[in-house]
Design a protein around this motif. Sequence first.
Motif, PDB file in Angstrom:
ATOM      1  N   GLY A 338     -36.026  13.059 -32.425  1.00  0.00           N
ATOM      2  CA  GLY A 338     -36.356  11.710 -32.832  1.00  0.00           C
ATOM      3  C   GLY A 338     -37.702  11.326 -32.259  1.00  0.00           C
ATOM      4  N   PRO A 350     -30.523   7.072 -30.826  1.00  0.00           N
ATOM      5  CA  PRO A 350     -29.515   7.719 -31.682  1.00  0.00           C
ATOM      6  C   PRO A 350     -29.844   9.193 -31.858  1.00  0.00           C
ATOM      7  CG  PRO A 350     -30.999   6.360 -32.996  1.00  0.00           C
ATOM      8  CD  PRO A 350     -31.347   6.104 -31.568  1.00  0.00           C
ATOM      9  N   PRO A 352     -29.956  12.396 -34.113  1.00  0.00           N
ATOM     10  CA  PRO A 352     -29.862  12.871 -35.508  1.00  0.00           C
ATOM     11  C   PRO A 352     -28.906  14.057 -35.615  1.00  0.00           C
ATOM     12  CG  PRO A 352     -32.149  12.594 -34.819  1.00  0.00           C
ATOM     13  CD  PRO A 352     -31.311  12.498 -33.585  1.00  0.00           C
ATOM     14  N   GLU A 487     -34.962   3.475 -35.661  1.00  0.00           N
ATOM     15  CA  GLU A 487     -35.089   4.897 -35.303  1.00  0.00           C
ATOM     16  C   GLU A 487     -34.261   5.771 -36.242  1.00  0.00           C
ATOM     17  OE1 GLU A 487     -36.505   8.158 -33.171  1.00  0.00           O
ATOM     18  OE2 GLU A 487     -37.097   6.071 -32.896  1.00  0.00           O
ATOM     19  N   ARG A 488     -33.091   5.286 -36.653  1.00  0.00           N
ATOM     20  CA  ARG A 488     -32.267   6.048 -37.593  1.00  0.00           C
ATOM     21  C   ARG A 488     -32.946   6.164 -38.960  1.00  0.00           C
ATOM     22  NH1 ARG A 488     -27.891   3.771 -34.526  1.00  0.00           N
ATOM     23  NH2 ARG A 488     -27.957   1.815 -35.704  1.00  0.00           N
ATOM     24  N   GLU A 492     -34.079   9.603 -41.010  1.00  0.00           N
ATOM     25  CA  GLU A 492     -33.713   9.877 -42.399  1.00  0.00           C
ATOM     26  C   GLU A 492     -34.948  10.080 -43.270  1.00  0.00           C
ATOM     27  OE1 GLU A 492     -31.938  10.662 -45.897  1.00  0.00           O
ATOM     28  OE2 GLU A 492     -30.985  10.628 -43.901  1.00  0.00           O
TER      29      GLU A 492
END
Length: 534
Positions: A338, A350, A352, A487-488, A492
């Motif tokens: 990340g 988070p 990944p 951040e997510r 993606e």
Amino acid sequence: MTRLFLTAALSCALALPALAAQPAEGEKLAQNQDYAFRLSDAITTLDPQKTGDSEGAEITRQLFEGLLNQDAAGAPVPGVATGFELSEDRRTYTFHLRPEARWSNGDPVTAADFVHAWRRLADPATGSEYAWFIELMHVENASAVVKGRKKPEELGVKAVDDHTLVVRLTVPTPYFPKLVTHGATFPVNRASLAAGGDDWTAAEKLVGNGAYVLKSHELGVQIGMEKNPRYWDAGHVVMSHVKALTVTDADAALSRYEAGELDRVPIPAGQYASLRQRFPDQAVSIPRSCTYAYLFNLGDKGPKALKDLRVRKALSYAMPRETVVRQILQDGQRPAYGWTPGTIEGFLAPEPDQAGWTPAERLDKARALLAEAGYGPGKPLKLTLTFNSDETHEKIALAAQQAYAQLGVELALDQVAWKIHADRLLAGDFQLARYGWCSDYDEASSFLDYFRATGLNYGRYANPEFDRLMEQSRTAPDPNRPYAAAERILAEDMPLIPIYHYAGAELIRDDIRGLPTAKAPNAWYAKDLYRIRK
């Protein structure tokens, strides 16, 4: 206004303000309470509003004290201010200064000293390298003052009385308390500054409000400091003498450490493993809030292939991160999946999905994605990676080239001088480009703001939902929630290939206590240090 406390343990910190400097149960203090550390270059100024480098900040942090300090995790804790209030619109901070705070000449430290320092920082006449920092803080009228369109007296900072400082912001800034731990915001003694002229920071002349006073300064040789008896918490300060020695060469610094002249030094590149065997209780690898990555150019000048999310994901999955950190770097760096490191205070990064896959699984998924995107035998994906000249950058680029070759991807390497690389990034003239980013302040937005549509954002990434979350973070009760969601989205959309999070390998004497080693660079304070009897 709502009364805010800086940490959950603030009431304890007020009762025992220097608890971190006290020996733990079973520890006994050594008779010698001196500490020596290395500077890599000469410190040309000790003026807090003019210091423009991290090593200069290490010195000014001992000689001056701001509104707030940092604890070992990087969270803000009381300094000259005991706490603050925040208005309902989250744009006005009211700081309460401790009446016992004194300058080293005995003068009281007042709110007017902070007002003068902040105006001085923003004033173009000062010529501060860090004038931009007052703009980053979003202090009212800061940009106009820095650009000379308004007078320093119009800056949004006011002394209500000697012990009450009010700061007005243009927009809510959740990380504002962390920014006032920075040296550029430290107060100055107005009488000393006026009387001393350009030489007001000379040894035996400088008037500071920190835990130490300046006793000597031989430019490019050494800086000597002694405990300040007038510091408001002098009774809890253990370390008596602090010395900074200028040693430009890392190997020479190591030799002086082994000779007992230094108590903390960086480990020269590639020597961490061997020195850890020799000094198992002294060699440490400290995570840094920095990320090394390859940026995709998603702008108009970028290749059509990179507009395909499947291609970007395939290239990220196939990046040989484990090879990079274990075989090339070998200094305790961690693979990055990340953008924002988990070392940021208060931020839970988070993880990944690909972080839980094996390298073989990542390669299999990368092959499948490239095939879906129409690339394979007879139609290889051809890309160029641009990076600035450096042996380590070249080794990482070659590792990526070899890994991508397993997928039938032809990666050309374009190694250029730093100036050319920087110009190409700015102009958007690249396909893939090496990039590194370190936080300017200990908060996730220091990373995430980069990818706003209006951010620095060399790869021209744009996602309205990402921007909405970052805007929402300004007024959110807990900004780390929208930060995690943002951040997510990056994980993606894959506008970059995160490769590794930096680390700093160091040698630290095993009788030293109080240095923060959870992450680096993290502010350290000599007032929190002590030596134990071995």
